[in-house]
Design a protein around this motif. Structure first.
Motif, short mmCIF file in Angstrom:
data_model
loop_
_atom_site.label_atom_id
_atom_site.label_comp_id
_atom_site.label_asym_id
_atom_site.label_seq_id
_atom_site.Cartn_x
_atom_site.Cartn_y
_atom_site.Cartn_z
N ASP A 281 38.19 42.23 37.36
CA ASP A 281 38.05 41.40 36.16
C ASP A 281 37.94 42.31 34.94
OD1 ASP A 281 35.76 39.71 34.34
OD2 ASP A 281 37.45 38.57 35.18
N PRO A 282 38.53 41.91 33.81
CA PRO A 282 38.47 42.76 32.61
C PRO A 282 37.04 43.08 32.16
CG PRO A 282 40.12 41.06 32.31
CD PRO A 282 39.42 40.76 33.61
N HIS A 283 36.11 42.17 32.39
CA HIS A 283 34.72 42.45 32.01
C HIS A 283 34.12 43.54 32.88
CE1 HIS A 283 34.76 39.16 29.20
NE2 HIS A 283 35.22 38.35 30.15
N ILE A 284 34.52 43.61 34.13
CA ILE A 284 34.06 44.67 35.03
C ILE A 284 34.71 46.00 34.65
CG2 ILE A 284 34.01 45.47 37.43
CD1 ILE A 284 32.19 43.09 36.96
N LYS A 285 36.02 45.95 34.35
CA LYS A 285 36.73 47.18 33.98
C LYS A 285 36.16 47.81 32.71
CE LYS A 285 41.21 47.44 34.54
NZ LYS A 285 42.64 47.14 34.49
N ARG A 286 35.64 46.98 31.83
CA ARG A 286 35.06 47.51 30.59
C ARG A 286 33.77 48.29 30.83
NH1 ARG A 286 35.79 43.84 25.37
NH2 ARG A 286 38.04 43.63 25.46
N LEU B 36 41.82 38.03 25.56
CA LEU B 36 42.36 38.97 26.52
C LEU B 36 43.59 38.37 27.20
CD1 LEU B 36 39.08 40.20 28.22
CD2 LEU B 36 40.46 41.41 26.56
N TRP B 37 44.52 39.24 27.60
CA TRP B 37 45.75 38.78 28.24
C TRP B 37 45.43 37.99 29.51
CZ3 TRP B 37 50.59 37.59 27.92
CH2 TRP B 37 51.36 37.48 29.08
N VAL C 72 38.74 49.93 47.53
CA VAL C 72 38.85 48.64 48.23
C VAL C 72 39.82 47.74 47.48
CG1 VAL C 72 37.59 46.51 48.79
CG2 VAL C 72 36.60 48.73 49.35
N ALA C 73 39.70 47.70 46.16
CA ALA C 73 40.60 46.88 45.35
C ALA C 73 42.04 47.36 45.49
CB ALA C 73 40.17 46.93 43.88
N ALA C 74 42.25 48.66 45.53
CA ALA C 74 43.61 49.19 45.65
C ALA C 74 44.20 48.88 47.03
CB ALA C 74 43.60 50.69 45.41
N MET D 1 33.51 44.25 47.05
CA MET D 1 33.54 44.85 45.72
C MET D 1 32.32 44.45 44.91
SD MET D 1 37.64 44.47 45.07
CE MET D 1 37.44 44.15 43.37
N ASN D 2 31.92 43.19 44.99
CA ASN D 2 30.74 42.70 44.29
C ASN D 2 29.49 43.44 44.77
OD1 ASN D 2 28.99 41.17 42.74
ND2 ASN D 2 28.93 39.50 44.21
#
Length: 120
Positions: free
Chosen positions: A54-59, A108-109, A45-47, A14-15
């Motif tokens: 990571d939330p920072h990647i999702k943003r 963040l949660w 791949v993640a699924a 993923m990276n």
């Protein structure tokens, strides 16, 4: 000998795909289709491995079209609000809007103690 965990190789893949998408847009900002393909592959791949991003990647990823959101290249970024300021990120491909809280006290949660699970 230590066995490699599925998460280790999955996170590495993923990276790599995330970095490849960034490099693709850095070299040629018009090549959004290839960058989008890399991001969609990273999400699949993640699924498949049941890994969370990571939330920072999702943003930095558009939820609607899987485009990489880079300010000035594939997205516009604005700060709005009078009392409670928030950041508005708009994807230039599909016009999807994301809003993020800019309050310094906001946590963040995923970073809260009750969200962390013991791996015992």
């Amino acid at each position: 000998m230590v066995k490699s965990c599925k998460g280790d190789t999955g996170h590495q893949r993923m990276n790599y795909l995330y970095q490849a998408a960034h490099c693709t847009l850095a070299q040629n900002p018009g090549n959004t289709q290839l960058a989008r393909f890399y991001i969609e592959t990273m999400k699949s791949v993640a699924a498949k491995l049941v890994l969370r991003l990571d939330p920072h990647i999702k943003r930095t990823i558009c939820k609607k079209c899987s485009s990489l959101l880079i300010p000035g290249v594939t997205a516009t970024v604005r700060v709005k609000g009078r009392r409670q300021k928030h950041m508005v990120v708009t994807c230039l491909d599909c016009k999807q809007v994301k809003r993020f809280n800019t309050d310094e006290k906001h946590v963040l949660w995923a970073h809260k103690t009750e969200a962390i699970q013991d791996k015992s």
